[in-house]
Scaffold this motif. Structure first.
Motif, PDB file in Angstrom:
ATOM      1  N   GLY A   1     -81.243   2.146 -60.198  1.00 29.06           N
ATOM      2  CA  GLY A   1     -81.411   2.239 -59.236  1.00 29.06           C
ATOM      3  C   GLY A   1     -81.262   0.824 -58.251  1.00 29.06           C
ATOM      4  N   ILE A   2     -81.949   0.073 -58.821  1.00 31.58           N
ATOM      5  CA  ILE A   2     -81.841  -1.344 -58.322  1.00 31.58           C
ATOM      6  C   ILE A   2     -80.883  -2.166 -57.431  1.00 31.58           C
ATOM      7  CG2 ILE A   2     -83.661  -3.263 -58.274  1.00 31.58           C
ATOM      8  CD1 ILE A   2     -85.166  -1.632 -60.549  1.00 31.58           C
ATOM      9  N   ASP A   3     -80.571  -2.202 -56.858  1.00 28.87           N
ATOM     10  CA  ASP A   3     -79.706  -2.985 -56.210  1.00 28.87           C
ATOM     11  C   ASP A   3     -79.726  -4.227 -55.581  1.00 28.87           C
ATOM     12  OD1 ASP A   3     -80.055  -2.682 -53.089  1.00 28.87           O
ATOM     13  OD2 ASP A   3     -78.751  -1.468 -52.809  1.00 28.87           O
ATOM     14  N   THR A   4     -80.782  -4.960 -56.052  1.00 31.89           N
ATOM     15  CA  THR A   4     -81.806  -6.215 -55.499  1.00 31.89           C
ATOM     16  C   THR A   4     -81.830  -6.681 -55.944  1.00 31.89           C
ATOM     17  OG1 THR A   4     -81.669  -5.699 -52.997  1.00 31.89           O
ATOM     18  CG2 THR A   4     -82.485  -7.856 -52.932  1.00 31.89           C
ATOM     19  N   VAL A   5     -81.784  -8.279 -56.909  1.00 33.80           N
ATOM     20  CA  VAL A   5     -82.087  -8.711 -57.900  1.00 33.80           C
ATOM     21  C   VAL A   5     -82.272 -10.646 -57.366  1.00 33.80           C
ATOM     22  CG1 VAL A   5     -81.696  -8.961 -60.170  1.00 33.80           C
ATOM     23  CG2 VAL A   5     -81.134  -6.867 -59.455  1.00 33.80           C
ATOM     24  N   GLY A   6     -83.227 -11.181 -57.523  1.00 35.27           N
ATOM     25  CA  GLY A   6     -83.253 -12.616 -57.100  1.00 35.27           C
ATOM     26  C   GLY A   6     -83.534 -13.550 -58.782  1.00 35.27           C
ATOM     27  N   VAL A   7     -82.225 -13.618 -58.943  1.00 35.82           N
ATOM     28  CA  VAL A   7     -82.376 -14.428 -60.539  1.00 35.82           C
ATOM     29  C   VAL A   7     -82.742 -16.087 -60.625  1.00 35.82           C
ATOM     30  CG1 VAL A   7     -80.838 -14.704 -62.486  1.00 35.82           C
ATOM     31  CG2 VAL A   7     -80.570 -12.667 -61.525  1.00 35.82           C
ATOM     32  N   LEU A   8     -83.806 -16.115 -61.147  1.00 31.10           N
ATOM     33  CA  LEU A   8     -84.451 -17.735 -60.937  1.00 31.10           C
ATOM     34  C   LEU A   8     -83.600 -18.262 -62.040  1.00 31.10           C
ATOM     35  CD1 LEU A   8     -86.373 -15.555 -59.248  1.00 31.10           C
ATOM     36  CD2 LEU A   8     -88.194 -17.678 -59.873  1.00 31.10           C
ATOM     37  N   THR A   9     -83.105 -19.871 -62.539  1.00 24.10           N
ATOM     38  CA  THR A   9     -82.714 -20.581 -62.705  1.00 24.10           C
ATOM     39  C   THR A   9     -82.515 -21.922 -63.043  1.00 24.10           C
ATOM     40  OG1 THR A   9     -80.556 -21.456 -61.428  1.00 24.10           O
ATOM     41  CG2 THR A   9     -80.856 -19.108 -62.863  1.00 24.10           C
ATOM     42  N   GLN A  10     -83.302 -22.959 -64.186  1.00 25.60           N
ATOM     43  CA  GLN A  10     -83.214 -24.282 -63.443  1.00 25.60           C
ATOM     44  C   GLN A  10     -83.019 -24.602 -65.189  1.00 25.60           C
ATOM     45  OE1 GLN A  10     -87.701 -24.888 -62.278  1.00 25.60           O
ATOM     46  NE2 GLN A  10     -88.564 -25.373 -64.588  1.00 25.60           N
ATOM     47  N   TYR A  11     -83.081 -24.500 -66.012  1.00 22.47           N
ATOM     48  CA  TYR A  11     -82.836 -25.341 -67.294  1.00 22.47           C
ATOM     49  C   TYR A  11     -81.381 -25.135 -67.827  1.00 22.47           C
ATOM     50  CZ  TYR A  11     -81.847 -26.163 -72.141  1.00 22.47           C
ATOM     51  OH  TYR A  11     -81.852 -26.714 -73.344  1.00 22.47           O
ATOM     52  N   GLN A  12     -80.402 -26.034 -67.910  1.00 22.74           N
ATOM     53  CA  GLN A  12     -79.213 -26.105 -68.196  1.00 22.74           C
ATOM     54  C   GLN A  12     -78.863 -24.532 -67.297  1.00 22.74           C
ATOM     55  OE1 GLN A  12     -77.390 -27.984 -69.797  1.00 22.74           O
ATOM     56  NE2 GLN A  12     -78.482 -28.794 -71.545  1.00 22.74           N
ATOM     57  N   PRO A  13     -78.287 -24.513 -66.340  1.00 26.16           N
ATOM     58  CA  PRO A  13     -78.344 -23.165 -65.873  1.00 26.16           C
ATOM     59  C   PRO A  13     -76.862 -22.674 -65.562  1.00 26.16           C
ATOM     60  CG  PRO A  13     -78.468 -24.834 -63.592  1.00 26.16           C
ATOM     61  CD  PRO A  13     -78.777 -25.260 -65.230  1.00 26.16           C
ATOM     62  N   LEU A  14     -75.370 -23.715 -65.950  1.00 26.81           N
ATOM     63  CA  LEU A  14     -73.841 -23.799 -65.548  1.00 26.81           C
ATOM     64  C   LEU A  14     -73.640 -22.454 -65.734  1.00 26.81           C
ATOM     65  CD1 LEU A  14     -71.959 -25.225 -64.382  1.00 26.81           C
ATOM     66  CD2 LEU A  14     -71.508 -26.064 -66.723  1.00 26.81           C
ATOM     67  N   ARG A  15     -74.122 -22.133 -67.249  1.00 23.45           N
ATOM     68  CA  ARG A  15     -73.598 -21.033 -68.440  1.00 23.45           C
ATOM     69  C   ARG A  15     -73.577 -19.605 -67.749  1.00 23.45           C
ATOM     70  NH1 ARG A  15     -72.612 -21.725 -74.380  1.00 23.45           N
ATOM     71  NH2 ARG A  15     -72.471 -23.462 -73.382  1.00 23.45           N
ATOM     72  N   LEU A  16     -74.988 -19.461 -67.031  1.00 26.19           N
ATOM     73  CA  LEU A  16     -75.472 -19.007 -66.259  1.00 26.19           C
ATOM     74  C   LEU A  16     -75.291 -18.379 -64.850  1.00 26.19           C
ATOM     75  CD1 LEU A  16     -77.879 -16.266 -67.826  1.00 26.19           C
ATOM     76  CD2 LEU A  16     -79.682 -18.272 -66.303  1.00 26.19           C
ATOM     77  N   ASN A  17     -75.015 -18.978 -64.225  1.00 23.25           N
ATOM     78  CA  ASN A  17     -74.411 -18.577 -63.301  1.00 23.25           C
ATOM     79  C   ASN A  17     -73.086 -18.357 -62.701  1.00 23.25           C
ATOM     80  OD1 ASN A  17     -76.831 -20.449 -62.496  1.00 23.25           O
ATOM     81  ND2 ASN A  17     -75.767 -22.208 -61.245  1.00 23.25           N
ATOM     82  N   ALA A  18     -71.913 -18.791 -64.341  1.00 24.21           N
ATOM     83  CA  ALA A  18     -71.192 -19.040 -64.467  1.00 24.21           C
ATOM     84  C   ALA A  18     -70.586 -17.028 -64.886  1.00 24.21           C
ATOM     85  CB  ALA A  18     -69.984 -19.554 -65.185  1.00 24.21           C
TER      86      ALA A  18
END
Length: 424
Positions: free
Chosen positions: A51-68
């Motif tokens: 039931g958690i609908d607000t999530v911040g995902v902190l990226t740094q290393y090689q983030p392209l695949r993760l973002n996509a």
């Protein structure tokens, strides 16, 4: 101002250097798992199932695949007008700019994001663990104890406890001492790196500790909060949880999925694991093929034999090929007559015909004995292994290799080929 009771901050910037060539081009949370998932799918699915609908995902290393992969969060029902999922990379500020230097430093650099939701509680998660957990139950426990901080903890074998932050508790589960990776642990209750903070406590601690180099929750923030007398409790979790930070634990966690009765069940109706799915054709299994105790994802074509393995989407296994105790990630091609034994082969790799992977006896790794120590053949993504070569055990290959890279047609056990320009 929007008001959310609890928001989640998901730390997904890890390089995952202990996974060797598997993470040379991709962040560990974006690494494939279980045929069709990525590691980050598990904490994201836990959030929406809790039931958690607000999530911040902190990226740094090689983030392209993760973002996509995350996109705007549609697979996890996190495409919300208010809240939803937000990718939070490091960014340039007017005074000074820096990369995320530690887990707590990364959260500190996103105070503004958290303040926008004015939460009562903040859930801190890691993006590289495989488990199912209802965070709402943990929040109820946090409230019932009138806690400032609640740390999810798991009993581990005492001989493994020195790899973790170790918690020592009283009869009420209140934490009396906290030791980060002690040489001689006095308890087997290990921190899972999952924290619920009351917002005011977190904010004050992050601001106070902001000048600490490489500020980290386990090393700095938790001991600081403990020293000032905050109410810190351990929430004991007894379900399945796996830190897939080494090649051995990553291989093991995948192999556990194909057990007769899997310890970790992907098929439960009431706690689904969601992922971004590509539009793929159905799998094709030829009349000559044999498949035993394996996961085979959609779009795969199997003309050979597969035993006790995890086969990703779009994989093609040629006639007469035999795959045993192995993980083949997305779009791997295995040529006719090739034998693969106890290997991890990353995305978009082609293995030629009549190749032997995983032969002979174990030998220590010449590349990095701390990383490559599990008797596995590890092949990085976008690699090519030519026809007819033999590759020993505990080896690493990354990049497009040619027959000339294999003296006498062989790569001996413990050896490696990392082509120029390829990260280790």
């Amino acid at each position: 101002m929007v008001k959310k009771e609890m928001i989640a901050m998901l730390l997904a910037g890890g390089q995952g250097s202990r996974l060797g060539v598997l993470t040379s081009k991709v962040a560990k949370p974006a690494t494939a798992f279980g045929g069709k998932y990525r590691i980050i799918d598990f904490p994201l699915s836990n959030c929406i199932n809790s039931g958690i609908d607000t999530v911040g995902v902190l990226t740094q290393y090689q983030p392209l695949r993760l973002n996509a992969h995350i996109g705007i969060g549609i697979p996890w029902d996190l495409d919300r007008n208010v809240g939803g999922v937000t990718v939070l990379p490091p960014y340039e500020k007017s005074t000074n700019s820096e990369w995320y230097t530690g887990t707590a430093n990364a959260i500190y650099q996103n105070l503004e994001y958290m303040e926008a939701y004015n939460p009562e509680y903040v859930l801190i998660l890691s993006g590289d663990h495989i488990y199912k957990m209802d965070y709402e139950v943990m929040l109820d426990y946090h409230k019932a104890n009138n806690a400032d901080i609640t740390i999810a903890a798991l009993p581990v074998p005492i001989e493994e406890a020195s790899r973790f932050g170790v918690l020592i508790t009283d009869e009420n589960n209140r934490i009396t001492e906290f030791e980060e990776k002690p040489a001689k642990p006095r308890s087997n209750l290990a921190s899972m790196g999952i924290y619920i903070f009351s917002w005011k406590v977190l904010k004050e601690a992050l601001i106070t500790m902001s000048d600490e180099p490489g500020c980290d929750f386990g090393k700095h923030v938790i001991p600081y909060c403990h020293s000032r007398g905050d109410r810190i409790f351990a929430y004991e979790y007894n379900g399945y949880w796996k830190d897939v930070g080494t090649l051995g634990s990553y291989w093991e966690a995948n192999m556990e999925l194909v057990d007769i009765i899997p310890v970790f069940n992907l098929y439960e109706e009431f706690w689904k694991i969601y992922t971004k799915s590509d539009i793929l054709p159905p799998q094709y299994i030829s009349s000559d093929s044999v498949i035993e105790r394996s996961i085979v994802a959609e779009g795969a074509e199997v003309y050979g034999e597969v035993y006790n393995s995890v086969i990703g989407a779009g994989v093609k296994i040629g006639k007469g090929a035999v795959i045993r105790d192995s993980i083949l990630m997305q779009d791997v091609v295995v040529g006719d007559g090739t034998v693969v034994d106890k290997a991890i082969i990353a995305d978009n790799t082609e293995v030629g015909a009549n190749v032997r992977l995983g032969t002979g006896d174990f030998a220590p790794s010449k590349l990095d004995p701390r990383v490559y120590a599990f008797d596995l053949v590890t092949v990085g993504e976008d690699s090519y292994i030519p026809d007819g070569v033999t590759v020993g055990r505990n080896t690493a290959i990354s990049g497009v290799t040619a027959a000339s890279d294999y003296p006498d047609g062989e790569l001996g056990s413990g050896d490696f080929i990392i082509k120029a320009g390829e990260a280790q």
